[in-house]
Structure formats: C-alpha cells, structure tokens
Design a protein around this motif. Structure first.
Motif, PDB file in Angstrom:
ATOM      1  N   ALA A 365       0.796  -1.150   0.030  1.00 47.18           N
ATOM      2  CA  ALA A 365      -0.019  -0.050   0.068  1.00 47.18           C
ATOM      3  C   ALA A 365       1.015   1.268   0.037  1.00 47.18           C
ATOM      4  O   ALA A 365       0.625   2.266  -0.809  1.00 47.18           O
ATOM      5  N   MET A 366       1.862   1.246   0.912  1.00 50.41           N
ATOM      6  CA  MET A 366       2.959   2.337   0.838  1.00 50.41           C
ATOM      7  C   MET A 366       3.696   2.518  -0.545  1.00 50.41           C
ATOM      8  O   MET A 366       3.640   3.676  -0.937  1.00 50.41           O
ATOM      9  N   LYS A 367       3.953   1.419  -1.228  1.00 52.42           N
ATOM     10  CA  LYS A 367       4.488   1.499  -2.392  1.00 52.42           C
ATOM     11  C   LYS A 367       3.694   2.316  -3.608  1.00 52.42           C
ATOM     12  O   LYS A 367       4.044   3.165  -4.269  1.00 52.42           O
ATOM     13  N   GLY A 368       2.282   1.740  -3.375  1.00 45.76           N
ATOM     14  CA  GLY A 368       1.288   2.515  -4.181  1.00 45.76           C
ATOM     15  C   GLY A 368       1.098   3.912  -4.203  1.00 45.76           C
ATOM     16  O   GLY A 368       1.043   4.603  -5.120  1.00 45.76           O
ATOM     17  N   ILE A 369       1.276   4.326  -3.090  1.00 49.07           N
ATOM     18  CA  ILE A 369       1.150   5.825  -2.605  1.00 49.07           C
ATOM     19  C   ILE A 369       2.451   6.579  -3.283  1.00 49.07           C
ATOM     20  O   ILE A 369       2.363   7.556  -3.864  1.00 49.07           O
ATOM     21  N   LYS A 370       3.601   6.038  -3.057  1.00 55.88           N
ATOM     22  CA  LYS A 370       4.786   6.605  -3.538  1.00 55.88           C
ATOM     23  C   LYS A 370       4.829   6.549  -4.956  1.00 55.88           C
ATOM     24  O   LYS A 370       5.286   7.307  -5.594  1.00 55.88           O
ATOM     25  N   THR A 371       4.578   5.321  -5.449  1.00 55.39           N
ATOM     26  CA  THR A 371       4.462   5.469  -7.079  1.00 55.39           C
ATOM     27  C   THR A 371       3.644   6.356  -7.700  1.00 55.39           C
ATOM     28  O   THR A 371       3.860   6.828  -8.568  1.00 55.39           O
ATOM     29  N   PHE A 372       2.318   6.723  -6.829  1.00 52.69           N
ATOM     30  CA  PHE A 372       1.492   7.753  -7.518  1.00 52.69           C
ATOM     31  C   PHE A 372       2.031   8.830  -7.415  1.00 52.69           C
ATOM     32  O   PHE A 372       1.901   9.789  -8.330  1.00 52.69           O
ATOM     33  N   ILE A 373       2.991   9.156  -6.279  1.00 47.93           N
ATOM     34  CA  ILE A 373       3.634  10.747  -6.125  1.00 47.93           C
ATOM     35  C   ILE A 373       4.769  10.606  -7.286  1.00 47.93           C
ATOM     36  O   ILE A 373       4.972  11.697  -7.792  1.00 47.93           O
ATOM     37  N   HIS A 374       5.527   9.545  -7.274  1.00 50.10           N
ATOM     38  CA  HIS A 374       6.604   9.515  -8.135  1.00 50.10           C
ATOM     39  C   HIS A 374       6.277   8.444  -9.316  1.00 50.10           C
ATOM     40  O   HIS A 374       7.027   7.344  -8.969  1.00 50.10           O
ATOM     41  N   PRO A 375       5.730   8.618 -10.123  1.00 45.45           N
ATOM     42  CA  PRO A 375       5.575   7.686 -11.191  1.00 45.45           C
ATOM     43  C   PRO A 375       6.499   6.987 -11.872  1.00 45.45           C
ATOM     44  O   PRO A 375       6.513   5.515 -12.162  1.00 45.45           O
ATOM     45  N   SER A 376       7.838   7.621 -12.059  1.00 43.80           N
ATOM     46  CA  SER A 376       8.843   7.044 -12.689  1.00 43.80           C
ATOM     47  C   SER A 376       9.847   6.340 -11.802  1.00 43.80           C
ATOM     48  O   SER A 376      10.866   5.678 -12.370  1.00 43.80           O
ATOM     49  N   ALA A 377       9.733   6.417 -10.516  1.00 40.06           N
ATOM     50  CA  ALA A 377      10.497   5.684  -9.353  1.00 40.06           C
ATOM     51  C   ALA A 377      10.431   4.308  -9.393  1.00 40.06           C
ATOM     52  O   ALA A 377       9.357   3.634  -9.574  1.00 40.06           O
ATOM     53  N   TYR A 378      11.659   3.740  -9.286  1.00 41.77           N
ATOM     54  CA  TYR A 378      11.550   2.298  -9.137  1.00 41.77           C
ATOM     55  C   TYR A 378      11.718   2.189  -7.408  1.00 41.77           C
ATOM     56  O   TYR A 378      12.604   2.175  -6.825  1.00 41.77           O
ATOM     57  N   ILE A 379      10.685   1.527  -6.967  1.00 40.60           N
ATOM     58  CA  ILE A 379      10.485   1.101  -5.418  1.00 40.60           C
ATOM     59  C   ILE A 379      10.211  -0.321  -5.111  1.00 40.60           C
ATOM     60  O   ILE A 379       9.767  -1.083  -5.670  1.00 40.60           O
TER      61      ILE A 379
END
Length: 482
Positions: A365-379
């Motif tokens: 869930a946290m990864k989903g939030i971070k990906t939404f904020i930073h779409p191009s980031a690899y998490i």
C-alpha cells in the motif's frame, strides 16, 4: 494422479495416528473411570482401517509429486477428524451426535478450540486428556510429524511438508526435510515440557498442567474446565499462559536460529517478529486503558491483568479466557475479534492471516502511494533487508483475495442457517482464524447452533488450518487431470 501412493500413504498415516489413541487408556487406568473401552475400540478401528487401506498398495514405488501431496494432506485431515470422532461417539458419558463429535474433533485437530461441550469439570479424565492431545498433535501438524517417520517406511516426505505448510514461510532449517521436521518437533516438545512445569509450579495440578501445556503451545484454547484459565483465578498461571502463547506465536524457524546462534537478538533482527510485538503491545495498551477508563475494573492492576491476557490469547488465536470478555464494553470484544484476523507469525502454531502477510500488504500500500507521487521511481519492497519477489507478493494478494471471498460466502451461509449477523460474523472469523470463541450465540460454546452450521464451520476450520490455498486447489479442474 497416482491414487495408489495416496491410499498407501493415508493408510500408513492412519496406523501412525491410531497409536495416539493409546495414552488415554493409561489416563483412564490411573483415574479408574471405566472409559478405556472407548479408546480400545477407537484404536482397533483406526489401525485396522489404515492397514486395510495400506495393504493392497504396500509395494507401490511410484514417485510422490506435489499433486499427490496436496491430496494426501487434505484427505488426511478430513479422514483423521473422522476417525478421531470414535471415542466421542462411543463414550457413554458424552452421548454426542455424529455432527457434534466431528465438529469437536475437527476443532481439536485444527487447533481452533471451538467446542460443543459443557460440564467439562464432570467429564472423565481420559476424554479431557484426549481433547487436549488432539490439539497438541494438530499444533505442529501430524503431517510434519509423519514427515520424520515416512521416509523410513519408503514414502518421501518433501511433498507432504510443502503441501501441509502452504503459508508464506516454510523454511528448511536443515538440508533434509526429515531433519527439519525433527528439529521443529524438538522445539515444540521442549516448549511443551517447559510450559507444563511452569504451570505446575504456578499452582496447577499435574493433570491440568500437562493438558493446558498441550493447548497453550499448540495455540489451541481447549481447557479441562468450563471457565477455561479463569477457573484458576491466578495471576501467576495467567502470566505463564501469556509467556508461552507469545512464544508459540513466533515463527518456529526463528526459535531454531536463535537457539542455534545462542543469541536472543536474532529475534529483533526479524521484521515480522518486531511487527508482531508492536501489534500485540498496541492492542494490550488500548484494551487495558479502555477497561480502566470505562470503569469496568476499578484498579489499573485488574485492567492490565485481564487486558494483557485476553489481548494475547485472542490476537495469537489461542482462545483461552480468564473472564467473559464478550461482556466488556462493546468496542473491545469486536476489537479482539479483528485482532485475531492478523493472527500469529507465519511458521508458528497460530492461525489468522499471519503478521508477515499483513506487513507485506501494508508495504504494498505504501509502495502504491509513493508510485502515485513519483510515477517513474523504482521502489522495491524489502523484508529483513532483502527484496521480496513478485511471486511472493502475488501469492500474498492471492491468499488475501481467496480469504475475503471465502469469508463472505461462509458468513452468508451461516446466516441462511438462522444465525444472526453478529454470531455469523464472529463464528466465521473464529473458525477461519482457528480462534475458537466468538460473540453472540457462540460466545460460550457452539452447542446451540444447527447441525448444518456445525458442518459449515468444520469446513471453515480446515480451510483456515490449511491456509485456504491447499484446500482450494482441489476445486480447480486442472488439478484432476490424470
């Protein structure tokens, strides 16, 4: 599908299980309550049935594959529960129906702890011992016990081990799976002996100490008294129970590595263990504070004493009771039921979704939030400083999806049998999470519900014990392609 190896293995397992029906005969000899014939008959029936099933296929040497492993595990848990009913059905002191006897044996072996019996204090000691022993055998899993024995009988145990331990954690502690099974059982037996001694020193007699050590380490919750642990009204006994419920709720692989390294800090390097302690601590504090602030108990000591016991008992899915917590302020019983959804650690004797799955879903869930904020980031998602594979993450979501769907279907089915919403919800949670006590009509026991509801819940207990996937895979058509 190679059914010959399936029948051969189930026959062998039944013969092994028949030996567990002998100790109650010794208990009855000690207490002279004339209950031994129920167990002599049960032993004879179980052993002969296993022998008849094994005999035609004794020379089968086909390879044991994962499909046969899954079928053996699911079939054996059902067949085992079926034969475990025999002493209950034959006992003159119980006079149980078949539905009640099957429910009781399935509840014992799956370490659920739900019961249809009352008046436990007046039952024969052999019957009481047998119930406790069923939970102890089911705690580590009789399949895992058999894995240590079957190779000596010419049957490989690897597929059984993986099929029975279908959760996210099924680590091999040693190079050979047989050695792994033996290592797990050494830890399990060691905890049981230590728990029994601690209970005895805290004030229980020898019979109660042994019986409650069985159900404590198995995280089962069966007791030899109607009032459960509350019968003793002893803070010392409750403290012993809390300590061993906590230990039994930890991944047994972690116990093994901590013992091997002789370093207690091994526990605190594990992400799941730290989350497990955090969840339990938060639950204990919230419940204890609420019990005091609401005025339900007049002192902090009472609030903390009963708060910590019930929080640990329910959150680890043990199901012991020191008080009737269903009478607590309305929020608390519901909170405790929800705590059982999280359950204990993977690789423990506890039930529930398991802490590591909840932790991974939170990280997703946290990864989903971070990906939404930073779409191009690899998490990447890490557990114990190691990246978690996509396959593992998919299996977690797959398990959770199946869990939710099964929960809804079972709850609705229970409501069709006439149970009210609260009883249906809590009974479904208590059976799928292998917890035992529920709320409403099933707060004390399950004697008053219909036979159809008991069969639904028996299926639900097995579903929870095998962590859904092992049982559900049998419903897929590709599984049965020969």
């Amino acid at each position: 599908m190679q059914l010959s190896i399936v029948f051969k293995t189930i026959g062998l397992l039944l013969m092994i299980f028949s030996l567990t029906q002998l100790p109650p005969i010794l208990v009855d000899y000690i207490y002279a309550q004339n209950e031994y014939m129920s167990f002599v008959s049960a032993f004879s029936l179980t052993f002969v049935s296993g022998f008849i099933l094994w005999l035609p296929f004794r020379n089968t040497t086909k390879d044991f594959r994962i499909r046969e492993g899954v079928l053996v595990v699911v079939s054996f848990w059902f067949v085992l529960s079926l034969f475990a009913t025999t002493p209950f059905l034959l006992s003159e002191s119980l006079r149980m129906s078949f539905s009640d006897a099957f429910f009781e044996s399935m509840s014992g072996l799956t370490t659920t702890g739900a019961t249809v019996l009352s008046g436990l204090d007046d039952l024969p000691m052999a019957i009481l011992y047998y119930r406790q022993q069923l939970q102890w055998l089911g705690g580590m899993g009789i399949i895992v016990l058999a894995v240590a024995i079957l190779p000596m009988l010419g049957v490989g145990g690897m597929e059984l081990y993986h099929a029975e331990s279908s959760g996210i954690s099924k680590d091999r502690l040693t190079p050979k799976v047989t050695q792994t099974a033996k290592a797990l059982w050494k830890i399990y037996i060691g905890f049981t002996i230590a728990c029994a001694i601690a209970y005895y020193l805290a004030g229980m007699d020898a019979f109660d100490a042994i019986g409650h050590s069985f159900s404590t380490v198995a995280i089962g919750g069966f007791s030899t008294h109607d009032l459960s642990i509350g019968y003793f009204d002893s803070s010392a006994i409750e403290l012993v129970a809390v300590i061993f419920m906590l230990l039994a709720g930890v991944n047994f692989s972690l116990h093994f590595f901590a013992w091997q390294k002789k370093n207690v800090m091994t526990y605190f390097k594990d992400s799941e263990f730290k989350t497990y302690l955090l969840i339990l601590s938060a639950t204990i504090v919230f419940i204890s504070v609420d019990l005091f602030e609401s005025g339900y108990y007049q002192t902090w000591f009472e609030s903390f004493r009963y708060g910590i016991f019930q929080a640990v008992s329910i959150a680890t899915t043990t199901g012991f009771a020191s008080v009737n917590y269903s009478l607590w302020p309305a929020l608390l019983p519901v909170l405790l039921i929800f705590a059982s959804f999280l359950g204990a650690s993977a690789g423990s004797t506890g039930g529930g979704i398991k802490v590591v799955r909840v932790l991974l879903m939170f990280k997703l869930a946290m990864k989903g939030i971070k990906t939404f904020i930073h779409p191009s980031a690899y998490i990447s998602i890490k557990l114990n400083q190691k990246s978690v594979s996509e396959n593992t993450l998919m299996s977690v979501w797959g398990f959770f999806s199946l869990y939710v769907m099964a929960f809804v279907v079972i709850m609705i089915a229970l409501m069709f049998t006439g149970l009210d919403q609260v009883s249906s919800f809590s009974a479904t949670a208590a059976s799928m999470n292998n917890l035992g006590p529920g709320l409403g009509e099933v707060a004390q026991n399950y004697a008053s519900i219909s036979d159809s509801a008991k069969w639904i819940l028996s299926f639900s207990m097995l579903l929870g014990r095998l962590e859904i996937l092992t049982l559900m895979v049998l419903l897929h058509k590709s599984f049965w392609r020969f």
